[in-house]
Design a protein around this motif. Structure first.
Motif, PDB file in Angstrom:
ATOM      1  N   ARG A   1      46.294   9.685  76.429  1.00  0.00           N
ATOM      2  CA  ARG A   1      45.295  10.540  77.073  1.00  0.00           C
ATOM      3  C   ARG A   1      43.905   9.936  76.923  1.00  0.00           C
ATOM      4  NH1 ARG A   1      45.826  15.837  73.642  1.00  0.00           N
ATOM      5  NH2 ARG A   1      47.958  15.074  73.458  1.00  0.00           N
ATOM      6  N   SER A   2      42.926  10.494  77.646  1.00  0.00           N
ATOM      7  CA  SER A   2      41.530  10.081  77.494  1.00  0.00           C
ATOM      8  C   SER A   2      40.652  11.132  78.160  1.00  0.00           C
ATOM      9  CB  SER A   2      41.275   8.704  78.126  1.00  0.00           C
ATOM     10  OG  SER A   2      41.375   8.775  79.540  1.00  0.00           O
ATOM     11  N   GLN A   3      39.359  10.928  78.082  1.00  0.00           N
ATOM     12  CA  GLN A   3      38.412  11.788  78.786  1.00  0.00           C
ATOM     13  C   GLN A   3      37.613  10.906  79.747  1.00  0.00           C
ATOM     14  OE1 GLN A   3      36.204  14.503  76.346  1.00  0.00           O
ATOM     15  NE2 GLN A   3      34.830  15.146  77.989  1.00  0.00           N
ATOM     16  N   PRO A   4      38.127  10.727  80.969  1.00  0.00           N
ATOM     17  CA  PRO A   4      37.441   9.849  81.921  1.00  0.00           C
ATOM     18  C   PRO A   4      36.053  10.376  82.263  1.00  0.00           C
ATOM     19  CG  PRO A   4      39.634  10.457  82.693  1.00  0.00           C
ATOM     20  CD  PRO A   4      39.322  11.344  81.543  1.00  0.00           C
ATOM     21  N   GLU A   5      35.220   9.493  82.763  1.00  0.00           N
ATOM     22  CA  GLU A   5      33.880   9.890  83.182  1.00  0.00           C
ATOM     23  C   GLU A   5      33.985  10.989  84.233  1.00  0.00           C
ATOM     24  OE1 GLU A   5      29.804   7.897  85.032  1.00  0.00           O
ATOM     25  OE2 GLU A   5      31.505   6.645  84.471  1.00  0.00           O
ATOM     26  N   GLY A   6      33.261  12.076  84.018  1.00  0.00           N
ATOM     27  CA  GLY A   6      33.304  13.206  84.937  1.00  0.00           C
ATOM     28  C   GLY A   6      34.258  14.304  84.522  1.00  0.00           C
TER      29      GLY A   6
ATOM     30  N   LYS B   1      52.008 -10.497  85.570  1.00  0.00           N
ATOM     31  CA  LYS B   1      50.769  -9.909  85.051  1.00  0.00           C
ATOM     32  C   LYS B   1      49.753  -9.592  86.135  1.00  0.00           C
ATOM     33  CE  LYS B   1      48.596 -14.426  84.156  1.00  0.00           C
ATOM     34  NZ  LYS B   1      49.538 -15.136  85.047  1.00  0.00           N
ATOM     35  N   ASP B   2      49.733 -10.370  87.227  1.00  0.00           N
ATOM     36  CA  ASP B   2      48.717 -10.184  88.264  1.00  0.00           C
ATOM     37  C   ASP B   2      48.982  -8.967  89.139  1.00  0.00           C
ATOM     38  OD1 ASP B   2      47.242 -12.489  87.512  1.00  0.00           O
ATOM     39  OD2 ASP B   2      48.693 -13.760  88.559  1.00  0.00           O
ATOM     40  N   ALA B   3      50.148  -8.352  88.995  1.00  0.00           N
ATOM     41  CA  ALA B   3      50.479  -7.164  89.790  1.00  0.00           C
ATOM     42  C   ALA B   3      50.006  -5.871  89.128  1.00  0.00           C
ATOM     43  CB  ALA B   3      51.983  -7.102  90.028  1.00  0.00           C
ATOM     44  N   VAL B   4      49.479  -5.972  87.901  1.00  0.00           N
ATOM     45  CA  VAL B   4      49.137  -4.774  87.122  1.00  0.00           C
ATOM     46  C   VAL B   4      47.637  -4.501  87.196  1.00  0.00           C
ATOM     47  CG1 VAL B   4      49.283  -3.664  84.864  1.00  0.00           C
ATOM     48  CG2 VAL B   4      51.030  -5.334  85.550  1.00  0.00           C
ATOM     49  N   SER B   5      47.277  -3.252  87.492  1.00  0.00           N
ATOM     50  CA  SER B   5      45.868  -2.852  87.448  1.00  0.00           C
ATOM     51  C   SER B   5      45.724  -1.558  86.654  1.00  0.00           C
ATOM     52  CB  SER B   5      45.292  -2.679  88.860  1.00  0.00           C
ATOM     53  OG  SER B   5      45.977  -1.664  89.565  1.00  0.00           O
ATOM     54  N   PHE B   6      44.495  -1.289  86.219  1.00  0.00           N
ATOM     55  CA  PHE B   6      44.216  -0.154  85.325  1.00  0.00           C
ATOM     56  C   PHE B   6      43.086   0.698  85.916  1.00  0.00           C
ATOM     57  CE2 PHE B   6      46.178  -3.341  82.712  1.00  0.00           C
ATOM     58  CZ  PHE B   6      46.928  -2.656  81.773  1.00  0.00           C
ATOM     59  N   PRO B   7      43.390   1.916  86.378  1.00  0.00           N
ATOM     60  CA  PRO B   7      42.328   2.782  86.896  1.00  0.00           C
ATOM     61  C   PRO B   7      41.415   3.350  85.811  1.00  0.00           C
ATOM     62  CG  PRO B   7      44.504   3.444  87.698  1.00  0.00           C
ATOM     63  CD  PRO B   7      44.714   2.496  86.575  1.00  0.00           C
ATOM     64  N   VAL B   8      41.894   3.385  84.565  1.00  0.00           N
ATOM     65  CA  VAL B   8      41.135   3.962  83.455  1.00  0.00           C
ATOM     66  C   VAL B   8      40.522   2.826  82.636  1.00  0.00           C
ATOM     67  CG1 VAL B   8      41.237   5.423  81.391  1.00  0.00           C
ATOM     68  CG2 VAL B   8      42.688   5.942  83.373  1.00  0.00           C
ATOM     69  N   ALA B   9      39.223   2.927  82.359  1.00  0.00           N
ATOM     70  CA  ALA B   9      38.532   1.854  81.636  1.00  0.00           C
ATOM     71  C   ALA B   9      39.054   1.726  80.210  1.00  0.00           C
ATOM     72  CB  ALA B   9      37.030   2.125  81.618  1.00  0.00           C
ATOM     73  N   MET B  10      39.087   0.489  79.730  1.00  0.00           N
ATOM     74  CA  MET B  10      39.427   0.258  78.321  1.00  0.00           C
ATOM     75  C   MET B  10      38.221   0.636  77.472  1.00  0.00           C
ATOM     76  SD  MET B  10      40.570  -3.302  76.396  1.00  0.00           S
ATOM     77  CE  MET B  10      42.354  -3.253  76.376  1.00  0.00           C
ATOM     78  N   PRO B  11      38.405   1.329  76.351  1.00  0.00           N
ATOM     79  CA  PRO B  11      37.271   1.703  75.500  1.00  0.00           C
ATOM     80  C   PRO B  11      36.681   0.480  74.790  1.00  0.00           C
ATOM     81  CG  PRO B  11      39.320   2.271  74.425  1.00  0.00           C
ATOM     82  CD  PRO B  11      39.686   1.807  75.806  1.00  0.00           C
ATOM     83  N   ARG B  12      35.446   0.603  74.366  1.00  0.00           N
ATOM     84  CA  ARG B  12      34.799  -0.452  73.595  1.00  0.00           C
ATOM     85  C   ARG B  12      35.352  -0.428  72.172  1.00  0.00           C
ATOM     86  NH1 ARG B  12      33.394  -4.414  71.306  1.00  0.00           N
ATOM     87  NH2 ARG B  12      31.278  -5.013  70.712  1.00  0.00           N
ATOM     88  N   HIS B  13      35.811  -1.567  71.691  1.00  0.00           N
ATOM     89  CA  HIS B  13      36.304  -1.695  70.326  1.00  0.00           C
ATOM     90  C   HIS B  13      35.185  -2.334  69.507  1.00  0.00           C
ATOM     91  CE1 HIS B  13      39.851  -1.925  73.062  1.00  0.00           C
ATOM     92  NE2 HIS B  13      40.226  -0.928  72.279  1.00  0.00           N
ATOM     93  N   GLU B  14      34.495  -1.523  68.734  1.00  0.00           N
ATOM     94  CA  GLU B  14      33.250  -1.950  68.111  1.00  0.00           C
ATOM     95  C   GLU B  14      33.435  -3.075  67.095  1.00  0.00           C
ATOM     96  OE1 GLU B  14      30.345  -1.138  69.071  1.00  0.00           O
ATOM     97  OE2 GLU B  14      30.901   0.454  70.465  1.00  0.00           O
ATOM     98  N   HIS B  15      34.624  -3.234  66.537  1.00  0.00           N
ATOM     99  CA  HIS B  15      34.817  -4.300  65.554  1.00  0.00           C
ATOM    100  C   HIS B  15      35.023  -5.662  66.208  1.00  0.00           C
ATOM    101  CE1 HIS B  15      38.906  -3.246  66.678  1.00  0.00           C
ATOM    102  NE2 HIS B  15      39.362  -4.343  66.078  1.00  0.00           N
ATOM    103  N   LEU B  16      35.249  -5.684  67.518  1.00  0.00           N
ATOM    104  CA  LEU B  16      35.430  -6.950  68.221  1.00  0.00           C
ATOM    105  C   LEU B  16      34.112  -7.426  68.806  1.00  0.00           C
ATOM    106  CD1 LEU B  16      38.734  -6.368  70.243  1.00  0.00           C
ATOM    107  CD2 LEU B  16      38.465  -7.615  68.097  1.00  0.00           C
TER     108      LEU B  16
END
Length: 337
Positions: A87-92, A199-214
């Motif tokens: 789950r997540s809380q998308p923008e909006g 791999k090139d057939a896969v897309s993601f409508p939901v943004a990946m979160p920022r991982h602050e330790h990276l």
């Protein structure tokens, strides 16, 4: 194909679908009895069909048969299959939404296949076999153990998920922030998808979160969809070593336009034992005006202080520190160059 982020209307519809599903969950033995009665009716219908080689002598064998043979394709949808996890809380969005319902809402507007809206997936979803009330009623009315119901539920969802992934024949949209190794998506579905369509057939409508330790540039690298489909959240857990992450990252199938960034990331990760050490070293050694890396999008790459190690024989950027050239010696102090 690049999937667009969910619209506000799709997010609102997803929250509505989620609320409707949650309100339909049995909260008492009485409500569970109605669900079990419906499963019983479907079982009797399956028995009357008397399909060769598909005997269903008890109610749980019917559920397993449904998982083994039920259709995992919605005839009213297109070729693009949607997958989801967590789950997540998308923008909006006003609150968190489970990605199952985000996939369903976007599937309704874009024609995506969604497992829970296929004939087999929709039935299993409506049976609530993980619900304790349903499990207890099934156990009491059909002389089975609660553990058997749980095991059947796990078998059924793994089976239909595998079959749904095996049916992939085109682009895939994945509603997930991070993919975890212990999820059905990470452990079962995505490996099948990558084998079937790449791999090139896969897309993601939901943004990946920022991982602050990276470091930001490494975080941006693994957000690239072809790499994101292969990375698991456990690979870069902050309690692990950057060197461990480098070993995982080295094994990925890297797009040609990300090879330089990939090599730079491998080199940088291999220099530190902890993420604190990695980030402290970067802050100490890189002046603020030079904190753009060679793989920051839109910038002309600058020569690295030390060239990246060459790719190994697999072609997947396997890092071997013994292949790396030595660092150039510093110029003598006071000598004019």
């Amino acid at each position: 194909m690049t999937a667009s982020p969910p619209t506000r209307n799709e997010i609102d519809n997803a929250l509505r679908l989620q609320d409707e599903f949650d309100q339909g969950k049995p909260t008492s033995a009485e409500e569970a009895m109605a669900v079990v009665a419906r499963i019983y009716g479907d079982w009797q219908t399956a028995r009357e069909q008397n399909l060769p080689g598909r005997e269903v002598p008890d109610i749980l064998s019917y559920v397993r048969d449904l998982a083994d043979h039920g259709s995992v394709t919605n005839p009213d949808r297109g070729i693009i299959r949607a997958f989801w996890s967590y789950r997540s809380q998308p923008e909006g969005a006003s609150r968190e939404v489970r990605h199952q319902f985000l996939a369903q809402a976007c599937g309704q507007t874009s024609g995506y296949q969604v497992l829970e809206e296929t004939p087999a997936g929709a039935l299993l979803d409506s049976y609530h076999l993980a619900n304790p009330h349903v499990q207890q009623v099934l156990a009491a009315d059909h002389e089975v153990e609660v553990a058997e119901v749980s095991e059947t539920n796990a078998y059924a969802w793994k089976t239909v998920s595998d079959r749904y992934a095996e049916a992939v024949a085109g682009p895939v949209v994945t509603f997930a922030t991070d993919i975890t190794g212990g999820s059905i998506l990470g452990a079962n579905e995505m490996p099948i998808v990558l084998e079937k369509v790449g791999k090139d057939a896969v897309s993601f409508p939901v943004a990946m979160p920022r991982h602050e330790h990276l470091p930001p540039e490494i975080d941006a690298l693994i957000a690239n969809p072809p790499l994101r489909a292969q990375v698991r959240k456990e690979d870069f857990d902050p309690t692990t070593s950057p060197k461990d992450f480098a070993a995982k990252l080295a094994d990925l199938d890297v797009p040609e336009n990300q090879r330089e960034a990939h090599e730079a990331a491998l080199w940088r990760l291999s220099t530190a034992n902890t993420y604190d050490e990695l980030n402290t070293r970067a802050a100490q050694n890189v002046p603020a005006q030079q904190q753009h890396s060679a793989f920051t999008p839109g910038l002309t790459p600058k020569p690295a202080t030390r060239p990246a190690a060459p790719r190994g024989p697999t072609g997947h950027g396997v890092y071997d520190p013994t292949l790396a050239p030595p660092a150039p010696a510093p110029a003598p102090t006071g000598v004019e160059l």
